[in-house]
Design a protein around this motif. Structure first.
Motif, short mmCIF file in Angstrom:
data_model
loop_
_atom_site.label_atom_id
_atom_site.label_comp_id
_atom_site.label_asym_id
_atom_site.label_seq_id
_atom_site.Cartn_x
_atom_site.Cartn_y
_atom_site.Cartn_z
N PRO B 117 -92.46 -17.56 20.51
CA PRO B 117 -94.02 -17.43 20.70
C PRO B 117 -94.71 -18.53 21.68
O PRO B 117 -95.39 -18.49 22.59
CB PRO B 117 -94.56 -17.45 19.47
CG PRO B 117 -93.53 -17.02 18.61
CD PRO B 117 -92.38 -17.54 19.16
N SER B 121 -96.36 -17.99 25.27
CA SER B 121 -97.44 -18.49 25.51
C SER B 121 -97.62 -19.51 27.06
O SER B 121 -98.53 -19.08 27.76
CB SER B 121 -97.98 -19.30 24.57
OG SER B 121 -98.13 -18.48 23.09
N LEU B 170 -103.29 -11.59 26.70
CA LEU B 170 -103.61 -12.85 26.27
C LEU B 170 -103.87 -12.39 24.49
O LEU B 170 -103.31 -13.29 23.65
CB LEU B 170 -104.57 -13.74 26.70
CG LEU B 170 -104.49 -14.16 28.24
CD1 LEU B 170 -105.58 -14.73 28.74
CD2 LEU B 170 -103.01 -15.12 28.23
N ALA B 171 -104.63 -11.36 24.55
CA ALA B 171 -104.86 -11.13 22.91
C ALA B 171 -103.61 -10.79 22.17
O ALA B 171 -103.43 -11.16 21.15
CB ALA B 171 -106.04 -9.86 22.92
N ILE B 173 -100.49 -11.56 22.98
CA ILE B 173 -99.64 -12.85 22.73
C ILE B 173 -100.33 -13.68 21.64
O ILE B 173 -99.46 -14.20 20.69
CB ILE B 173 -99.68 -13.62 24.01
CG1 ILE B 173 -98.51 -13.03 25.04
CG2 ILE B 173 -98.98 -15.09 23.78
CD1 ILE B 173 -98.75 -13.41 26.38
N GLY B 174 -101.37 -13.98 21.53
CA GLY B 174 -102.27 -14.59 20.38
C GLY B 174 -102.04 -13.95 19.05
O GLY B 174 -101.48 -14.58 18.08
N ASN B 175 -101.72 -12.52 19.14
CA ASN B 175 -101.47 -11.84 18.02
C ASN B 175 -100.14 -11.99 17.52
O ASN B 175 -99.87 -11.91 16.32
CB ASN B 175 -101.56 -10.37 18.14
CG ASN B 175 -101.44 -9.30 16.90
OD1 ASN B 175 -102.20 -9.54 15.89
ND2 ASN B 175 -100.36 -8.53 16.94
N ASN B 177 -98.57 -14.89 17.27
CA ASN B 177 -98.81 -15.89 16.61
C ASN B 177 -99.58 -15.82 15.25
O ASN B 177 -99.38 -16.35 13.95
CB ASN B 177 -99.37 -17.22 17.31
CG ASN B 177 -98.42 -17.78 18.37
OD1 ASN B 177 -97.30 -17.93 18.08
ND2 ASN B 177 -99.00 -17.92 19.57
N ALA B 178 -100.88 -15.24 15.29
CA ALA B 178 -101.89 -15.22 14.23
C ALA B 178 -101.95 -13.76 13.75
O ALA B 178 -102.30 -13.60 12.61
CB ALA B 178 -103.24 -15.65 14.97
N TYR B 180 -103.77 -11.38 14.17
CA TYR B 180 -105.12 -10.86 13.83
C TYR B 180 -105.23 -9.37 14.16
O TYR B 180 -106.50 -8.69 13.93
CB TYR B 180 -106.10 -11.62 14.49
CG TYR B 180 -105.85 -11.93 15.92
CD1 TYR B 180 -106.14 -11.01 16.83
CD2 TYR B 180 -105.63 -13.35 16.33
CE1 TYR B 180 -105.83 -11.40 18.34
CE2 TYR B 180 -105.23 -13.53 17.71
CZ TYR B 180 -105.37 -12.57 18.68
OH TYR B 180 -105.05 -12.88 20.04
#
Lengths: 84, 423
Positions: B117, B121, B170-171, B173-175, B177-178, B180
């Motif tokens: 990740p 990122s 970007l959403a 990739i953020g997902n 990690n998180a 959401y």
């Protein structure tokens, strides 16, 4: 292709083609269309409103050369010749 | 005034430095090879692939970003100023976008392949900034557009899609990690459709309205079918995205109506170009371009079949192969093999100061090898996906790699001829 875009007329120094105001690629189509007509050996004078940079490889491929000469304000005037 | 060369000198003032489009095109040919090699490494995962990190996702992004986007960026920088009659305001952002994209794509692909990740990122950040720089520079040029409004409008559509593509990426990739988003499959599907039909698709459809008539030497194309093409693509994308994100399958099926209409409008435009073509021999590049349209038609038929629930084995992977490898990659390699010699001819200098001859710059042998290998690779990979045979996918990836190497050989030959001292 009988009706080429732009206007053309004959003068004592040869064929003149005016492609000013045409959208790409019509200037190139008009110029090459005239050059490929049977018996056309030049010189041909082209009245353009910009440097026809994409025309040059096509001219070279057909053995034609080009020369910039003074024209009206805002005009790019070329004389095309076929050395052969 | 001397013949030819002196005037070309004046014309060159209006040309981008040749290093700008060529760095995009040559790097794209390198990523082309890499994409097939990474696909070979992950061949066993391809048939049942429908998302998630790993070598297949890396291979897809080496293709979409490394080959398709870099080619689209290089072509846009070179051609949009011709369409808009406005030079790029500055050339350094074009170079900057390249230097952000290239390492970014490499790092992103590694992060995807290794499911790392942090690396992913960093790569995504570099690529996103590179794409934003491209979008800003292109938007500035389109804003000053002086002609062919329909082509400029396609450019605006592509940029709008690009904003959505980057935002969703970007959403996603953020997902990683998180977490959401819960199940991100729907958003990933919208990302792919928006990237391929929206960003790349609109660039291809729009620039085709200038490039194809220029290469086949035909009259300018009628604008109404061009506007219809643009409107229908936008409508299809909106309907499809709403259907997927709102979980309304009927909207997805309804999206196929404008999508098919857009396809017909495009085919109609291209038919007009060929009917008024002055060029007697169109060559191998147009064999590729015409076959890419067949892949586009096949892609639309397969998409409708999937939405209607037809029992097609490993349909998502097959659809992706035909869309990305069939339509977009085939089209862009066809265009590249025309445009690279063209640019080299304009910038290079041959006998007596005249432009280099296109025929001297085009190495037919490597292009024939590429054409055969490319289509054979798609066939083998397609069969491998449907039959779930890894060995066929591996054979396809090896064949694709050979084809990509041959294409890189063609590109290298153009560069060598361009750099060769004047005869």
């Amino acid at each position: 292709m009988s009706n080429l875009p732009g206007t053309h007329w004959q003068e004592p120094d040869g064929l003149h083609i005016d492609v000013r105001g045409l959208e790409p690629p019509e200037p190139m189509v008009a110029i090459l269309g005239h050059l490929e007509r049977p018996g056309q050996a030049g010189p041909v004078t082209v009245h353009h409103d910009r440097n026809p940079i994409y025309l040059f490889p096509e001219l070279a491929e057909r053995g034609w050369t080009y020369q910039k000469v003074p024209g009206e304000a805002g005009e790019i005037r070329l004389i095309l010749r076929c050395p052969s | 005034m001397s013949m030819g060369g002196s005037f070309l000198g004046g014309a060159k003032d209006r040309l981008l430095p040749v290093s700008i489009p060529f760095r995009f095109f040559l790097t794209a040919t390198g990523f082309h090879v890499l994409a097939w090699v990474v696909l070979l490494l992950g061949a066993q995962d391809l048939p049942e692939f429908s998302g998630g990190t790993g070598p297949i996702l890396a291979a897809i992004h080496l293709l979409t970003l490394g080959v398709l986007a870099l080619t689209g960026m290089g072509a846009s920088y070179q051609l949009l100023p011709v369409v808009t009659r406005q030079p790029l305001a500055r050339t350094w952002p074009a170079r900057l976008s390249f230097w952000l994209m290239v390492p970014g794509i490499g790092v992103l692909a590694y992060g995807m392949a290794a499911t790392d990740p942090m690396t992913l990122s960093v790569g995504a950040g570099l690529v996103s900034i590179g794409l934003v720089v491209f979008a800003l520079l292109t938007a500035d040029n389109l804003r000053r557009a002086g002609s062919i409004a329909v082509v400029a409008a396609h450019g605006w559509g592509a940029l709008a899609a690009l904003v959505g593509v980057v935002g969703i990426a970007l959403a996603l990739i953020g997902n990683i990690n998180a977490g959401y988003l819960g199940d991100p499959a729907g958003l990933a599907l919208v990302h792919m459709i928006l990237a391929s039909f929206g960003f790349m698709g609109l660039l291809v459809l729009g620039l085709s309205m200038v490039l194809i008539p220029m290469f086949v030497l035909s009259y300018g194309l009628p604008q109404p079918p061009g506007w219809a093409q643009l409107g229908l693509v936008v409508l299809a994308l909106v309907l499809f995205s709403a259907g997927v994100l709102g979980d309304i399958p009927l909207l997805g099926i309804a999206a196929m109506i404008p999508a098919t209409g857009a396809g017909f409008a495009h085919f109609l435009l291209m038919r007009v170009a060929f009917k008024t073509s002055m060029r007697k021999r169109l060559g191998l590049s147009f064999l590729m371009i015409r076959s890419s349209w067949a892949y586009l038609g096949l892609c639309l038929i397969l998409g409708l079949a999937i939405l209607l629930g037809a029992p097609i084995a490993n349909a998502p992977a097959l659809f992706g192969l035909i869309l990305l490898g069939g339509w977009l990659l085939t089209f862009l390699t066809g265009i590249l093999q025309r445009i690279m010699p063209f640019l080299a001819s304009m910038h290079g200098s041959g006998r007596a100061g005249l432009p280099l001859l296109l025929s001297d710059l085009t190495a037919e042998g490597p292009l024939r090898v590429h054409a055969v290998c490319h289509h054979l690779a798609l066939l083998l990979c397609g069969l491998g996906i449907v039959l779930n045979w890894t060995i066929l996918v591996q054979a396809g990836a090896v064949t694709g790699t050979i084809g990509a190497l041959a294409f890189a050989g063609f590109a290298a030959n153009v560069l060598i001829k361009l750099k060769a001292p004047t005869r």
